[in-house]
Scaffold this motif. Structure first.
Motif, PDB file in Angstrom:
ATOM      1  N   LEU A 165       0.806  -1.217   0.000  1.00  0.00           N
ATOM      2  CA  LEU A 165       0.000   0.000   0.000  1.00  0.00           C
ATOM      3  C   LEU A 165       0.841   1.269   0.000  1.00  0.00           C
ATOM      4  CD1 LEU A 165      -2.760  -1.108   2.538  1.00  0.00           C
ATOM      5  CD2 LEU A 165      -2.906  -1.071   0.045  1.00  0.00           C
ATOM      6  N   SER A 166       2.120   1.139   0.301  1.00  0.00           N
ATOM      7  CA  SER A 166       2.991   2.317   0.292  1.00  0.00           C
ATOM      8  C   SER A 166       3.537   2.622  -1.101  1.00  0.00           C
ATOM      9  CB  SER A 166       4.156   2.120   1.265  1.00  0.00           C
ATOM     10  OG  SER A 166       5.015   1.078   0.811  1.00  0.00           O
ATOM     11  N   SER A 167       3.149   1.826  -2.108  1.00  0.00           N
ATOM     12  CA  SER A 167       3.705   2.013  -3.451  1.00  0.00           C
ATOM     13  C   SER A 167       2.993   3.108  -4.245  1.00  0.00           C
ATOM     14  CB  SER A 167       3.681   0.691  -4.229  1.00  0.00           C
ATOM     15  OG  SER A 167       2.360   0.194  -4.360  1.00  0.00           O
ATOM     16  N   TRP A 168       1.878   3.645  -3.742  1.00  0.00           N
ATOM     17  CA  TRP A 168       1.230   4.784  -4.387  1.00  0.00           C
ATOM     18  C   TRP A 168       0.564   5.645  -3.318  1.00  0.00           C
ATOM     19  CZ3 TRP A 168      -1.265   0.122  -3.944  1.00  0.00           C
ATOM     20  CH2 TRP A 168      -2.620   0.116  -3.563  1.00  0.00           C
ATOM     21  N   GLN A 169       0.234   6.867  -3.720  1.00  0.00           N
ATOM     22  CA  GLN A 169      -0.410   7.821  -2.818  1.00  0.00           C
ATOM     23  C   GLN A 169      -1.927   7.739  -2.966  1.00  0.00           C
ATOM     24  OE1 GLN A 169       1.028  10.085  -0.552  1.00  0.00           O
ATOM     25  NE2 GLN A 169       2.879   8.884  -0.952  1.00  0.00           N
ATOM     26  N   LEU A 170      -2.619   7.675  -1.836  1.00  0.00           N
ATOM     27  CA  LEU A 170      -4.073   7.674  -1.870  1.00  0.00           C
ATOM     28  C   LEU A 170      -4.557   9.031  -2.384  1.00  0.00           C
ATOM     29  CD1 LEU A 170      -6.621   6.023  -1.014  1.00  0.00           C
ATOM     30  CD2 LEU A 170      -6.542   7.301   1.139  1.00  0.00           C
ATOM     31  N   PRO A 171      -5.347   9.061  -3.472  1.00  0.00           N
ATOM     32  CA  PRO A 171      -5.824  10.338  -4.025  1.00  0.00           C
ATOM     33  C   PRO A 171      -6.662  11.128  -3.023  1.00  0.00           C
ATOM     34  CG  PRO A 171      -6.077   8.586  -5.643  1.00  0.00           C
ATOM     35  CD  PRO A 171      -5.713   7.922  -4.341  1.00  0.00           C
ATOM     36  N   PRO A 172      -6.661  12.469  -3.172  1.00  0.00           N
ATOM     37  CA  PRO A 172      -7.346  13.329  -2.199  1.00  0.00           C
ATOM     38  C   PRO A 172      -8.826  13.016  -2.002  1.00  0.00           C
ATOM     39  CG  PRO A 172      -5.870  14.635  -3.560  1.00  0.00           C
ATOM     40  CD  PRO A 172      -5.868  13.255  -4.136  1.00  0.00           C
ATOM     41  N   VAL A 173      -9.545  12.612  -3.037  1.00  0.00           N
ATOM     42  CA  VAL A 173     -10.973  12.329  -2.886  1.00  0.00           C
ATOM     43  C   VAL A 173     -11.195  11.214  -1.866  1.00  0.00           C
ATOM     44  CG1 VAL A 173     -10.993  10.764  -4.898  1.00  0.00           C
ATOM     45  CG2 VAL A 173     -13.138  11.740  -4.059  1.00  0.00           C
ATOM     46  N   PHE A 174     -10.331  10.204  -1.878  1.00  0.00           N
ATOM     47  CA  PHE A 174     -10.493   9.099  -0.939  1.00  0.00           C
ATOM     48  C   PHE A 174     -10.060   9.500   0.464  1.00  0.00           C
ATOM     49  CE2 PHE A 174      -9.848   7.073  -5.118  1.00  0.00           C
ATOM     50  CZ  PHE A 174     -11.097   6.492  -5.248  1.00  0.00           C
ATOM     51  N   ARG A 175      -9.072  10.380   0.560  1.00  0.00           N
ATOM     52  CA  ARG A 175      -8.680  10.884   1.886  1.00  0.00           C
ATOM     53  C   ARG A 175      -9.837  11.665   2.513  1.00  0.00           C
ATOM     54  NH1 ARG A 175      -3.715   9.993   3.421  1.00  0.00           N
ATOM     55  NH2 ARG A 175      -2.138   9.448   1.872  1.00  0.00           N
ATOM     56  N   TRP A 176     -10.508  12.465   1.688  1.00  0.00           N
ATOM     57  CA  TRP A 176     -11.643  13.246   2.202  1.00  0.00           C
ATOM     58  C   TRP A 176     -12.789  12.328   2.611  1.00  0.00           C
ATOM     59  CZ3 TRP A 176     -16.694  14.066   0.298  1.00  0.00           C
ATOM     60  CH2 TRP A 176     -17.419  15.048   1.001  1.00  0.00           C
ATOM     61  N   LEU A 177     -13.119  11.356   1.770  1.00  0.00           N
ATOM     62  CA  LEU A 177     -14.192  10.426   2.095  1.00  0.00           C
ATOM     63  C   LEU A 177     -13.878   9.658   3.377  1.00  0.00           C
ATOM     64  CD1 LEU A 177     -14.896   9.035  -1.485  1.00  0.00           C
ATOM     65  CD2 LEU A 177     -16.535  10.309  -0.094  1.00  0.00           C
ATOM     66  N   ALA A 178     -12.634   9.174   3.489  1.00  0.00           N
ATOM     67  CA  ALA A 178     -12.250   8.392   4.665  1.00  0.00           C
ATOM     68  C   ALA A 178     -12.287   9.239   5.929  1.00  0.00           C
ATOM     69  CB  ALA A 178     -10.855   7.799   4.462  1.00  0.00           C
ATOM     70  N   ALA A 179     -11.806  10.482   5.832  1.00  0.00           N
ATOM     71  CA  ALA A 179     -11.778  11.348   7.012  1.00  0.00           C
ATOM     72  C   ALA A 179     -13.185  11.755   7.425  1.00  0.00           C
ATOM     73  CB  ALA A 179     -10.931  12.585   6.724  1.00  0.00           C
ATOM     74  N   THR A 180     -14.014  12.105   6.454  1.00  0.00           N
ATOM     75  CA  THR A 180     -15.369  12.567   6.757  1.00  0.00           C
ATOM     76  C   THR A 180     -16.214  11.452   7.367  1.00  0.00           C
ATOM     77  OG1 THR A 180     -15.225  14.128   4.906  1.00  0.00           O
ATOM     78  CG2 THR A 180     -17.418  13.693   5.798  1.00  0.00           C
ATOM     79  N   ALA A 181     -16.035  10.232   6.851  1.00  0.00           N
ATOM     80  CA  ALA A 181     -16.814   9.087   7.332  1.00  0.00           C
ATOM     81  C   ALA A 181     -16.108   8.317   8.441  1.00  0.00           C
ATOM     82  CB  ALA A 181     -17.101   8.133   6.168  1.00  0.00           C
ATOM     83  N   GLN A 182     -14.893   8.745   8.797  1.00  0.00           N
ATOM     84  CA  GLN A 182     -14.096   8.043   9.806  1.00  0.00           C
ATOM     85  C   GLN A 182     -13.960   6.553   9.445  1.00  0.00           C
ATOM     86  OE1 GLN A 182     -15.674   8.891  13.738  1.00  0.00           O
ATOM     87  NE2 GLN A 182     -15.465  11.092  13.483  1.00  0.00           N
ATOM     88  N   MET A 183     -13.589   6.310   8.196  1.00  0.00           N
ATOM     89  CA  MET A 183     -13.464   4.937   7.700  1.00  0.00           C
ATOM     90  C   MET A 183     -12.160   4.314   8.165  1.00  0.00           C
ATOM     91  SD  MET A 183     -14.629   5.338   3.716  1.00  0.00           S
ATOM     92  CE  MET A 183     -14.863   3.569   3.438  1.00  0.00           C
ATOM     93  N   SER A 184     -12.211   3.037   8.461  1.00  0.00           N
ATOM     94  CA  SER A 184     -10.990   2.292   8.726  1.00  0.00           C
ATOM     95  C   SER A 184     -10.338   1.937   7.391  1.00  0.00           C
ATOM     96  CB  SER A 184     -11.309   1.005   9.489  1.00  0.00           C
ATOM     97  OG  SER A 184     -12.073   0.117   8.671  1.00  0.00           O
ATOM     98  N   GLN A 185      -9.058   1.615   7.425  1.00  0.00           N
ATOM     99  CA  GLN A 185      -8.375   1.224   6.188  1.00  0.00           C
ATOM    100  C   GLN A 185      -8.992  -0.024   5.548  1.00  0.00           C
ATOM    101  OE1 GLN A 185      -4.049   1.778   5.374  1.00  0.00           O
ATOM    102  NE2 GLN A 185      -3.983  -0.450   5.566  1.00  0.00           N
TER     103      GLN A 185
END
Length: 357
Positions: free
Chosen positions: A282-302
């Motif tokens: 999972l460290s081989s690419w950067q998580l795009p900003p849209v998914f960071r926002w979705l994960a943070a807003t919804a408090q999603m686990s990995q």
């Protein structure tokens, strides 16, 4: 494309009811067919035999260059991403999503998409809006080398709320006998990931719930990109057909996995033999900003994120280790963002290393 509305005769004396009185406008349907003929014509390719308007569409496999073909078929829709398109009035690219969801699946079998048919249903036909939608379908077909040879436009009063519509797509492709994928997947194979264009067309019931939680409207400024939130979330699904076929024809591709519903957790194992697993770094690419926002807003686990969304990887190729560098170069030359995201190992399912969040 055929516009089938059936027939209805209702008379109540001298001035009988017409089909238009019941809410169905045959003239509008005919006008739509004429509007979309130029777009469909742009998608013509070798093997195309007939234009729009008949009761069926013809395609010549021999004319397309096949000697001993096996047909491959796929059907799909766009899901609740349609709701955002309808609510914002931004319908120009939803047809690209429709095509992509079908043809990206076909290429995973090793097949070349040949032709496409669409089904467009609504309560009251808006010719201008329908033309925009079908022009998007034609654009997706053209970019995939796939002919738009027919479809159905259904006007069904009472079945849809005002302004609502639904879409379904049907793609048919072919391959020469014996060339189907997956084939030859073995431990040591390298996993190549092709970058996505955002959420693509899966998980939008969850996306819409997250937007509701955020308190933002579709016209609000996007918190993770330029433009409005609605525009950002309607970014069309990437079409991987020509790039993937180029890699397959170059040799060394053992499997492809379209990363759709189920994300990176559920889709890669579908192309891996029993006893083998995908080890993904999972460290081989950067998580795009849209998914960071979705994960943070919804408090999603990995784990929840990985089994819900594509997380920035729209297509995964399983390739021979000694061909990985050459295929990476080829795909980058085709315009793809490529990451070497892992390898095939002994085991089951997906084994994750590193962190995305």
């Amino acid at each position: 494309m055929p516009f089938s509305l059936g027939t209805m005769q209702m008379t109540t004396g001298k001035n009988g009811l017409t089909y238009a009185d019941a809410g169905v406008d045959i003239d509008a349907g005919n006008a739509l067919v004429e509007r979309i003929k130029p777009a469909a014509k742009r998608t013509q390719r070798s093997g195309t035999m007939s234009g729009l308007g008949g009761f069926g569409a013809l395609f010549d496999l021999k004319g397309a260059g096949y000697n001993d073909p096996i047909l491959v078929a796929a059907t799909d829709g766009v899901g609740t991403k349609l709701r955002i398109a309808i609510d914002t009035g931004n319908v120009d690219t939803i047809g690209i999503d429709l095509v992509a969801m079908c043809v990206n699946d076909l290429v995973c079998q090793g097949a070349e998409p040949l032709f496409f048919l669409d089904y467009f249903a609504t309560g009251k036909l808006n010719v201008d809006e329908a033309t925009r939608i079908i022009n998007g379908i034609a654009a997706g077909c053209e970019a995939s080398g796939c002919a738009l040879i027919g479809g159905e436009t259904a006007e069904m009063p009472g079945m849809y709320h005002k302004g609502d519509f639904d879409l379904a797509g049907f793609a048919v492709g072919a391959m020469e006998r014996g060339s189907d994928l997956p084939a030859g997947v073995a431990a040591g194979d390298v996993l190549l990931g092709l970058g996505s264009n955002g959420v693509h067309s899966n998980g939008y019931s969850f996306v819409r719930k997250v937007v509701e939680i955020s308190g933002l409207g579709w016209e609000a400024a996007s918190p993770f990109s330029d433009g409005t939130l609605g525009e950002a979330l309607l970014a069309p699904t990437r079409l991987y057909v020509k790039q993937a076929l180029a890699a397959v024809r170059a040799g060394g591709v053992h499997a492809l996995a379209h990363i759709t519903g189920g994300g990176l957790t559920e889709n890669p194992p579908r192309v891996i033999p029993e006893g083998l697993a995908c080890e993904i770094d999972l460290s081989s690419w950067q998580l795009p900003p849209v998914f960071r926002w979705l994960a943070a807003t919804a408090q999603m686990s990995q784990p929840e994120l990985l089994k819900t969304f594509n997380c920035g990887i729209g297509m995964m190729l399983v390739v021979a280790a000694d061909q990985a560098e050459a295929l990476t170069a080829l795909l980058r030359a085709e315009g793809e963002t490529v990451v070497q995201m892992g390898r095939v190992v002994a085991g089951e399912g997906v084994i994750y290393k590193g962190q995305l969040l």
